[in-house]
Structure formats: C-alpha cells, structure tokens
Design an enzyme around this catalytic site. Structure first.
Site, PDB file in Angstrom:
ATOM      1  N   ALA A  30       0.896  -1.797   0.033  1.00 37.55           N
ATOM      2  CA  ALA A  30       0.511  -0.013   0.110  1.00 37.55           C
ATOM      3  C   ALA A  30       0.912   1.307  -0.179  1.00 37.55           C
ATOM      4  O   ALA A  30       0.771   2.018   0.862  1.00 37.55           O
ATOM      5  CB  ALA A  30      -0.631  -0.374   1.101  1.00 37.55           C
ATOM      6  N   GLY A  34       5.957   8.639   1.257  1.00 41.35           N
ATOM      7  CA  GLY A  34       6.209   8.276   2.593  1.00 41.35           C
ATOM      8  C   GLY A  34       7.612   7.126   1.791  1.00 41.35           C
ATOM      9  O   GLY A  34       8.320   7.087   2.481  1.00 41.35           O
ATOM     10  N   HIS A  35       6.965   6.106   1.696  1.00 40.89           N
ATOM     11  CA  HIS A  35       7.658   5.159   1.586  1.00 40.89           C
ATOM     12  C   HIS A  35       8.602   4.988   0.130  1.00 40.89           C
ATOM     13  O   HIS A  35       9.612   5.198   0.526  1.00 40.89           O
ATOM     14  CB  HIS A  35       6.779   3.518   0.182  1.00 40.89           C
ATOM     15  CG  HIS A  35       6.255   2.964   1.503  1.00 40.89           C
ATOM     16  ND1 HIS A  35       5.031   3.376   1.677  1.00 40.89           N
ATOM     17  CD2 HIS A  35       6.144   2.243   2.592  1.00 40.89           C
ATOM     18  CE1 HIS A  35       4.400   2.366   2.853  1.00 40.89           C
ATOM     19  NE2 HIS A  35       4.980   1.644   3.922  1.00 40.89           N
ATOM     20  N   GLY A 146      11.183   4.605   8.628  1.00 40.71           N
ATOM     21  CA  GLY A 146      10.862   6.279   8.134  1.00 40.71           C
ATOM     22  C   GLY A 146      10.363   6.986   9.840  1.00 40.71           C
ATOM     23  O   GLY A 146       9.493   5.869  10.832  1.00 40.71           O
ATOM     24  N   LYS A 148       7.904   8.681  11.399  1.00 40.55           N
ATOM     25  CA  LYS A 148       6.307   8.048  11.297  1.00 40.55           C
ATOM     26  C   LYS A 148       6.377   7.312  12.696  1.00 40.55           C
ATOM     27  O   LYS A 148       5.470   7.633  13.687  1.00 40.55           O
ATOM     28  CB  LYS A 148       5.760   7.935   9.924  1.00 40.55           C
ATOM     29  CG  LYS A 148       4.160   8.148  10.772  1.00 40.55           C
ATOM     30  CD  LYS A 148       3.249   8.132   9.961  1.00 40.55           C
ATOM     31  CE  LYS A 148       1.883   7.602  10.414  1.00 40.55           C
ATOM     32  NZ  LYS A 148       2.144   6.304  10.848  1.00 40.55           N
ATOM     33  N   ASP A 149       7.147   6.290  12.261  1.00 42.95           N
ATOM     34  CA  ASP A 149       6.526   4.730  13.360  1.00 42.95           C
ATOM     35  C   ASP A 149       7.525   5.724  13.945  1.00 42.95           C
ATOM     36  O   ASP A 149       9.171   4.248  13.892  1.00 42.95           O
ATOM     37  CB  ASP A 149       6.155   3.614  12.387  1.00 42.95           C
ATOM     38  CG  ASP A 149       5.360   3.912  11.723  1.00 42.95           C
ATOM     39  OD1 ASP A 149       4.409   3.631  11.849  1.00 42.95           O
ATOM     40  OD2 ASP A 149       5.224   3.116  10.499  1.00 42.95           O
ATOM     41  N   ARG A 186      -3.091   4.137   6.237  1.00 45.36           N
ATOM     42  CA  ARG A 186      -4.218   4.308   6.549  1.00 45.36           C
ATOM     43  C   ARG A 186      -5.278   5.316   6.377  1.00 45.36           C
ATOM     44  O   ARG A 186      -6.569   5.319   6.559  1.00 45.36           O
ATOM     45  CB  ARG A 186      -4.361   4.212   8.209  1.00 45.36           C
ATOM     46  CG  ARG A 186      -3.755   2.596   9.214  1.00 45.36           C
ATOM     47  CD  ARG A 186      -3.446   3.180  10.416  1.00 45.36           C
ATOM     48  NE  ARG A 186      -2.657   1.568  10.717  1.00 45.36           N
ATOM     49  CZ  ARG A 186      -3.597   1.258  11.194  1.00 45.36           C
ATOM     50  NH1 ARG A 186      -4.468   1.209  11.904  1.00 45.36           N
ATOM     51  NH2 ARG A 186      -2.304  -0.012  11.831  1.00 45.36           N
TER      52      ARG A 186
HETATM   53  O1  PAF Z   1       6.628  -0.389   9.008  1.00 44.89           O
HETATM   54  C1  PAF Z   1       6.045  -1.430   8.632  1.00 44.89           C
HETATM   55  O2  PAF Z   1       5.570  -0.800   7.541  1.00 44.89           O
HETATM   56  C2  PAF Z   1       6.191  -2.768   9.111  1.00 44.89           C
HETATM   57  O3  PAF Z   1       6.029  -3.009  10.090  1.00 44.89           O
HETATM   58  C3  PAF Z   1       7.430  -3.112   9.151  1.00 44.89           C
HETATM   59  C4  PAF Z   1       9.058  -2.921   9.181  1.00 44.89           C
HETATM   60  C5  PAF Z   1       7.224  -3.917   7.078  1.00 44.89           C
HETATM   61  C6  PAF Z   1       7.302  -5.068   9.451  1.00 44.89           C
HETATM   62  O4  PAF Z   1       6.391  -5.768   8.787  1.00 44.89           O
END
Ligand code: PAF
Length: 282
Positions: A30, A34-35, A146, A148-149, A186
């Site tokens: 998804a 950001g990715h 990132g 963000k997490d 999300r």
């Molecule tokens: O941040 C995420 O998308 C997930 O937690 C990760 C690091 C890919 C692990 O499943």
C-alpha cells in the site's frame, strides 16, 4: 526490476553486486510517497535498493485491522519499477514463517510496554520476528525506516544493536501532506472530511513543540480540542528518547533548550474508526 519470492533467490543480489552497498526498505505494501521517500534516500546514497512487501500477520493484534489492511501489490510493483528500485522481495507467509523456525528474542526494555507497546500488545514482538528474518534473508548494509513510526525505529535500533551491529540504520523524516497530515496507508480509509480533520493531529503536535506556552497546559488543551473534533485520543504525551519515558511536563519545560536533551511529542488517536499515529522529535 527483479522480483523475488524465495529467500534463497536473494543471495544472487550479493553475488551479482559484490561492490555495491545494499540498502533495504521493508514495507507492508500500500505504498505512498512516504515509502518512496525512503527509496529516494537510498538511491541518493548510491545504494542497490531492495524493497520487501509482506503484510505481516504477527504484528496485528487486531484481526479486523489485518483483514482491512490494503493490499495493492500490482500498483506497488509498478510504482517501485517506475522509481527505479533494483529488487523487490514479496514472500509468502510460509516462506517467512516455516513451521520449524523458533522466535527470536530482543530485549526491548520499556519500549515493549509503553505507548504502541501498551496499546497493541504483541505488536513489536511481531515486528521483530519479521524484520529479523528479512534482515537475515536480504543481508543489507543499510536499512531505511520512516520516523513516522518513531517507536518502531527505536525498536529496530535495539534489534540492530543486539543482533545486527554491522547494519547501518537511517531514519528518514516523516513525509506529510501540504495540510501537515503524516502520510500513512491508513489515510485511504478516511472520508474526505476525515482527511481534513486528521491534519489537526500535526497542528496539535506543533503547538506543543512550539514551546511558547506552558507544556502541561498546551497538552491538556490540545487533548480537549482533538476530542471535540471527534478524535478518540489514546495518548498525547511528551517523552524522552530513546526509551519514551514520560517525564513531568515541568521537566520538558526546563530542559527543552538543552542540546543533550532528546525528546518527542507522540500521539495516537482514532478518527472514523481509523487509528492514526504521529510525532514530532525535538
Ligand atoms: O512499518 C511497517 O510497514 C512494518 O512494521 C514493517 C517494518 C515492514 C514490518 O512488517
């Protein structure tokens, strides 16, 4: 762009690129800007860039969340190919979790029981299991996550310190909409009105970090404001890094100018049933 589904195939990356720095970006698909900003950072560093796409069931403590998680593999692969990614790993559940494999343990200290650890029991255990396996399979020199997490970054830093000290960790600043809303897979579950409202989360964080008024007062006020707007606030707090200790507001007020003091404001709130998280490090 090479697409691998078997861990054994990943060895060819190192065999065919013995002199390149291998960068790795784990994702659950998804994909959004950001990715892609993580991919860009790896490419700017001149790395051979590997991305994984795997929705990891172990890190979902809520089965509904897992069911609803958007799965957009074809679009993701197109995006990554356009971006010039070198290789993508899209393993099956059996490839990631064969029956005989034993869980790995990492001492997360208080990170496991605070904030995301407390709200989502077992979540970081699941993240560790999958990231540990991915690091073993891909054997990257450098990994990009990132900010963000933020708590996930801190957890991965523990994994690296304890098991993979040869890997370099790069934290990349949160990518935001022009409204300030942090990009997240999300967000696509929010209505157009919800998307507008959701940008208030970042405004609250900035109002707190701003430091013009008393921390404690601003935090209390922002919780009330967000609740009035329809958010169910799970937490909105000032914490010290790297273990997310909640310290008295007065402490932040006094120390915020010190260059040796690393802290963050962290928030998690539900809007229209969608759980959103964000933070500002300062
Ligand atoms: O941040 C995420 O998308 C997930 O937690 C990760 C690091 C890919 C692990 O499943």
């Amino acid at each position: 762009m090479k697409v691998f589904t078997l861990a054994s195939e990943l060895l060819s990356i190192h065999q065919e690129n013995p002199h390149r720095k291998i960068a790795f970006i784990p994702t659950m698909g998804a994909l959004h800007q950001g990715h892609l900003s993580l991919v860009e950072a790896a490419q700017q560093d001149g790395c051979y860039t590997v991305v994984s796409i795997f929705v990891n069931p172990l890190q979902f403590n809520n089965p509904e969340d897992l069911k609803k998680y958007p799965r957009t593999l074809d679009i993701d692969l197109q995006l990554l190919a356009t971006q010039g990614v070198d290789a993508v790993f899209t393993p099956s559940i059996d490839e990631m979790y064969p029956n005989h494999v034993v869980d790995v343990t990492v001492d997360l200290g208080p990170l496991d029981s605070r904030f995301e650890g407390a709200c989502r029991p077992g979540h970081f255990h699941g993240v560790i299991q999958v990231v540990y396996r991915l690091f073993q399979y891909v054997q990257p020199h450098v990994v990009y996550f990132g900010e963000k997490d933020l708590q996930q970054c801190l957890v991965i830093e523990q994994l690296i310190q304890q098991i993979f000290p040869q890997i370099e960790m790069c934290r990349i600043a949160t990518k935001r909409e022009s409204s300030g809303l942090a990009l997240s897979s999300r967000n696509m579950r929010l209505s157009p009105k919800g998307l507008q409202t959701a940008s208030a989360l970042n405004r609250s964080l900035l109002a707190i970090v701003d430091g013009k008024a008393d921390f404690c007062e601003v935090i209390k006020r922002e919780k009330v404001e967000l609740t009035k707007m329809g958010f169910e606030v799970e937490y909105l707090d000032c914490v010290s890094l790297p273990f997310l200790e909640e310290l008295p507001c007065e402490y932040f007020q006094v120390n915020r100018q010190s260059s040796r003091f690393h802290c963050a404001v962290v928030v998690a709130a539900r809007l229209e049933g969608v759980r959103l998280i964000d933070n500002q490090v300062f």
